[in-house]
Design a protein around this motif. Structure first.
Motif, PDB file in Angstrom:
ATOM      1  N   GLY A 113       1.663   2.099  -2.513  1.00  0.00           N
ATOM      2  CA  GLY A 113       0.715   2.291  -3.598  1.00  0.00           C
ATOM      3  C   GLY A 113      -0.517   1.434  -3.385  1.00  0.00           C
ATOM      4  O   GLY A 113      -0.419   0.231  -3.157  1.00  0.00           O
ATOM      5  N   LYS A 114      -1.641   2.070  -3.437  1.00  0.00           N
ATOM      6  CA  LYS A 114      -2.916   1.392  -3.219  1.00  0.00           C
ATOM      7  C   LYS A 114      -3.139   0.301  -4.264  1.00  0.00           C
ATOM      8  O   LYS A 114      -3.530  -0.825  -3.924  1.00  0.00           O
ATOM      9  CB  LYS A 114      -4.040   2.433  -3.258  1.00  0.00           C
ATOM     10  CG  LYS A 114      -5.408   1.907  -2.994  1.00  0.00           C
ATOM     11  CD  LYS A 114      -6.368   3.099  -2.947  1.00  0.00           C
ATOM     12  CE  LYS A 114      -7.737   2.737  -3.349  1.00  0.00           C
ATOM     13  NZ  LYS A 114      -8.629   3.902  -3.345  1.00  0.00           N
ATOM     14  N   ALA A 115      -2.875   0.604  -5.520  1.00  0.00           N
ATOM     15  CA  ALA A 115      -3.096  -0.377  -6.587  1.00  0.00           C
ATOM     16  C   ALA A 115      -2.207  -1.605  -6.372  1.00  0.00           C
ATOM     17  O   ALA A 115      -2.655  -2.744  -6.559  1.00  0.00           O
ATOM     18  CB  ALA A 115      -2.822   0.247  -7.953  1.00  0.00           C
ATOM     19  N   ARG A 116      -0.964  -1.398  -5.966  1.00  0.00           N
ATOM     20  CA  ARG A 116      -0.056  -2.523  -5.710  1.00  0.00           C
ATOM     21  C   ARG A 116      -0.572  -3.375  -4.560  1.00  0.00           C
ATOM     22  O   ARG A 116      -0.551  -4.604  -4.618  1.00  0.00           O
ATOM     23  CB  ARG A 116       1.345  -1.991  -5.404  1.00  0.00           C
ATOM     24  CG  ARG A 116       2.353  -3.064  -5.018  1.00  0.00           C
ATOM     25  CD  ARG A 116       3.772  -2.507  -5.085  1.00  0.00           C
ATOM     26  NE  ARG A 116       4.763  -3.310  -4.409  1.00  0.00           N
ATOM     27  CZ  ARG A 116       5.214  -4.485  -4.815  1.00  0.00           C
ATOM     28  NH1 ARG A 116       4.721  -5.018  -5.920  1.00  0.00           N
ATOM     29  NH2 ARG A 116       6.131  -5.152  -4.138  1.00  0.00           N
ATOM     30  N   LEU A 117      -1.043  -2.736  -3.504  1.00  0.00           N
ATOM     31  CA  LEU A 117      -1.549  -3.474  -2.350  1.00  0.00           C
ATOM     32  C   LEU A 117      -2.848  -4.208  -2.665  1.00  0.00           C
ATOM     33  O   LEU A 117      -3.102  -5.277  -2.119  1.00  0.00           O
ATOM     34  CB  LEU A 117      -1.729  -2.537  -1.161  1.00  0.00           C
ATOM     35  CG  LEU A 117      -0.416  -2.067  -0.535  1.00  0.00           C
ATOM     36  CD1 LEU A 117      -0.664  -0.922   0.431  1.00  0.00           C
ATOM     37  CD2 LEU A 117       0.302  -3.220   0.150  1.00  0.00           C
ATOM     38  N   GLN A 118      -3.657  -3.646  -3.531  1.00  0.00           N
ATOM     39  CA  GLN A 118      -4.884  -4.348  -3.918  1.00  0.00           C
ATOM     40  C   GLN A 118      -4.551  -5.585  -4.755  1.00  0.00           C
ATOM     41  O   GLN A 118      -5.240  -6.592  -4.673  1.00  0.00           O
ATOM     42  CB  GLN A 118      -5.832  -3.415  -4.668  1.00  0.00           C
ATOM     43  CG  GLN A 118      -6.479  -2.397  -3.738  1.00  0.00           C
ATOM     44  CD  GLN A 118      -7.294  -1.352  -4.465  1.00  0.00           C
ATOM     45  OE1 GLN A 118      -6.883  -0.858  -5.513  1.00  0.00           O
ATOM     46  NE2 GLN A 118      -8.437  -1.013  -3.893  1.00  0.00           N
ATOM     47  N   ALA A 119      -3.482  -5.510  -5.538  1.00  0.00           N
ATOM     48  CA  ALA A 119      -3.057  -6.654  -6.346  1.00  0.00           C
ATOM     49  C   ALA A 119      -2.263  -7.664  -5.510  1.00  0.00           C
ATOM     50  O   ALA A 119      -2.380  -8.868  -5.697  1.00  0.00           O
ATOM     51  CB  ALA A 119      -2.212  -6.181  -7.524  1.00  0.00           C
ATOM     52  N   PHE A 120      -1.430  -7.172  -4.603  1.00  0.00           N
ATOM     53  CA  PHE A 120      -0.591  -8.013  -3.751  1.00  0.00           C
ATOM     54  C   PHE A 120      -0.624  -7.464  -2.329  1.00  0.00           C
ATOM     55  O   PHE A 120       0.238  -6.678  -1.925  1.00  0.00           O
ATOM     56  CB  PHE A 120       0.845  -8.059  -4.292  1.00  0.00           C
ATOM     57  CG  PHE A 120       1.718  -9.018  -3.547  1.00  0.00           C
ATOM     58  CD1 PHE A 120       1.513 -10.389  -3.628  1.00  0.00           C
ATOM     59  CD2 PHE A 120       2.750  -8.554  -2.747  1.00  0.00           C
ATOM     60  CE1 PHE A 120       2.312 -11.275  -2.922  1.00  0.00           C
ATOM     61  CE2 PHE A 120       3.562  -9.432  -2.040  1.00  0.00           C
ATOM     62  CZ  PHE A 120       3.340 -10.793  -2.131  1.00  0.00           C
ATOM     63  N   PRO A 121      -1.648  -7.838  -1.546  1.00  0.00           N
ATOM     64  CA  PRO A 121      -1.865  -7.240  -0.225  1.00  0.00           C
ATOM     65  C   PRO A 121      -0.758  -7.480   0.792  1.00  0.00           C
ATOM     66  O   PRO A 121      -0.706  -6.802   1.805  1.00  0.00           O
ATOM     67  CB  PRO A 121      -3.169  -7.863   0.258  1.00  0.00           C
ATOM     68  CG  PRO A 121      -3.625  -8.807  -0.769  1.00  0.00           C
ATOM     69  CD  PRO A 121      -2.681  -8.796  -1.906  1.00  0.00           C
ATOM     70  N   ARG A 122       0.148  -8.422   0.520  1.00  0.00           N
ATOM     71  CA  ARG A 122       1.235  -8.703   1.457  1.00  0.00           C
ATOM     72  C   ARG A 122       2.471  -7.830   1.220  1.00  0.00           C
ATOM     73  O   ARG A 122       3.461  -7.957   1.931  1.00  0.00           O
ATOM     74  CB  ARG A 122       1.666 -10.171   1.326  1.00  0.00           C
ATOM     75  CG  ARG A 122       0.607 -11.164   1.676  1.00  0.00           C
ATOM     76  CD  ARG A 122       1.099 -12.578   1.349  1.00  0.00           C
ATOM     77  NE  ARG A 122       0.013 -13.511   1.321  1.00  0.00           N
ATOM     78  CZ  ARG A 122      -0.713 -13.797   0.256  1.00  0.00           C
ATOM     79  NH1 ARG A 122      -0.451 -13.231  -0.894  1.00  0.00           N
ATOM     80  NH2 ARG A 122      -1.704 -14.650   0.323  1.00  0.00           N
ATOM     81  N   ALA A 123       2.428  -6.989   0.215  1.00  0.00           N
ATOM     82  CA  ALA A 123       3.604  -6.176  -0.148  1.00  0.00           C
ATOM     83  C   ALA A 123       4.058  -5.313   1.025  1.00  0.00           C
ATOM     84  O   ALA A 123       3.246  -4.701   1.713  1.00  0.00           O
ATOM     85  CB  ALA A 123       3.291  -5.306  -1.357  1.00  0.00           C
ATOM     86  N   THR A 124       5.380  -5.283   1.221  1.00  0.00           N
ATOM     87  CA  THR A 124       5.952  -4.437   2.266  1.00  0.00           C
ATOM     88  C   THR A 124       6.918  -3.416   1.681  1.00  0.00           C
ATOM     89  O   THR A 124       7.444  -2.578   2.413  1.00  0.00           O
ATOM     90  CB  THR A 124       6.697  -5.276   3.323  1.00  0.00           C
ATOM     91  OG1 THR A 124       7.729  -6.021   2.673  1.00  0.00           O
ATOM     92  CG2 THR A 124       5.749  -6.210   4.055  1.00  0.00           C
ATOM     93  N   LEU A 125       7.158  -3.522   0.364  1.00  0.00           N
ATOM     94  CA  LEU A 125       8.075  -2.602  -0.314  1.00  0.00           C
ATOM     95  C   LEU A 125       7.378  -1.964  -1.506  1.00  0.00           C
ATOM     96  O   LEU A 125       6.569  -2.612  -2.180  1.00  0.00           O
ATOM     97  CB  LEU A 125       9.314  -3.351  -0.821  1.00  0.00           C
ATOM     98  CG  LEU A 125      10.182  -4.055   0.216  1.00  0.00           C
ATOM     99  CD1 LEU A 125      11.263  -4.882  -0.474  1.00  0.00           C
ATOM    100  CD2 LEU A 125      10.796  -3.060   1.181  1.00  0.00           C
ATOM    101  N   CYS A 126       7.721  -0.707  -1.781  1.00  0.00           N
ATOM    102  CA  CYS A 126       7.217  -0.062  -2.991  1.00  0.00           C
ATOM    103  C   CYS A 126       7.899  -0.718  -4.197  1.00  0.00           C
ATOM    104  O   CYS A 126       8.871  -1.462  -4.047  1.00  0.00           O
ATOM    105  CB  CYS A 126       7.491   1.444  -2.956  1.00  0.00           C
ATOM    106  SG  CYS A 126       9.242   1.897  -3.008  1.00  0.00           S
ATOM    107  N   VAL A 127       7.406  -0.459  -5.388  1.00  0.00           N
ATOM    108  CA  VAL A 127       7.941  -1.091  -6.592  1.00  0.00           C
ATOM    109  C   VAL A 127       9.433  -0.787  -6.756  1.00  0.00           C
ATOM    110  O   VAL A 127      10.234  -1.677  -7.059  1.00  0.00           O
ATOM    111  CB  VAL A 127       7.141  -0.664  -7.845  1.00  0.00           C
ATOM    112  CG1 VAL A 127       7.800  -1.160  -9.112  1.00  0.00           C
ATOM    113  CG2 VAL A 127       5.706  -1.168  -7.755  1.00  0.00           C
ATOM    114  N   LYS A 128       9.817   0.464  -6.542  1.00  0.00           N
ATOM    115  CA  LYS A 128      11.207   0.866  -6.720  1.00  0.00           C
ATOM    116  C   LYS A 128      12.133   0.093  -5.776  1.00  0.00           C
ATOM    117  O   LYS A 128      13.166  -0.444  -6.202  1.00  0.00           O
ATOM    118  CB  LYS A 128      11.340   2.372  -6.499  1.00  0.00           C
ATOM    119  CG  LYS A 128      12.676   2.946  -6.901  1.00  0.00           C
ATOM    120  CD  LYS A 128      12.617   4.458  -6.966  1.00  0.00           C
ATOM    121  CE  LYS A 128      13.048   5.028  -5.637  1.00  0.00           C
ATOM    122  NZ  LYS A 128      13.071   6.485  -5.602  1.00  0.00           N
TER     123      LYS A 128
END
Length: 136
Positions: A113-128
């Protein structure tokens, strides 16, 4: 990364494609974080070396001083470990950008998710998948 490469990154349903400017902004944020984290690690290592020297010099300290110094050293080591972990995550995010896999969940393969990555650019997992991981 060119516009076609940026726009080729995965997004969730309802999100606009990545633009070169958006991805560039996230990359600059990560690069800035990397520089700050490297500085923090260097300072922490210097502080730890000083504290270790103090521990050797403090042979006549009472038990309370010795315990306080040991606690501070352990605290500093934990912070340094966390800082190194953040540095590795930031470097990995940039590597994923360069490989064209930025935004792909490492667990299920769906878009993070683009919004998640913009908020937390290090994310490697989707929210689920992240929620599932945290429940374990």
């Amino acid at each position: 990364m060119s516009v076609t490469e940026a726009s080729g990154l995965p997004v969730r349903s309802g999100e606009d494609k990545w633009t070169e400017e958006e991805l560039g902004e996230v990359r600059r944020e990560l690069e800035s974080d990397i520089a700050l984290l490297r500085d923090e690690i260097a300072k922490a290592e210097s502080d730890l070396a000083e504290r270790l020297a103090d521990a050797v010099d403090g042979a006549g300290d009472d038990p309370t001083d010795t315990g306080a110094k040991a606690y501070q050293r352990e605290h500093d080591l934990a912070l340094a470990y966390n800082t190194r972990d953040l540095l590795a995550q930031s470097e990995r995010a940039i590597e994923r950008m360069e490989a064209g896999t930025y935004g792909v969940c490492e667990s299920c393969g769906d878009a993070i998710g683009k919004a998640r990555l913009q908020a937390f650019p290090r994310a490697t997992l989707c929210v689920k998948c992240k929620q599932r991981e945290e429940r374990r």
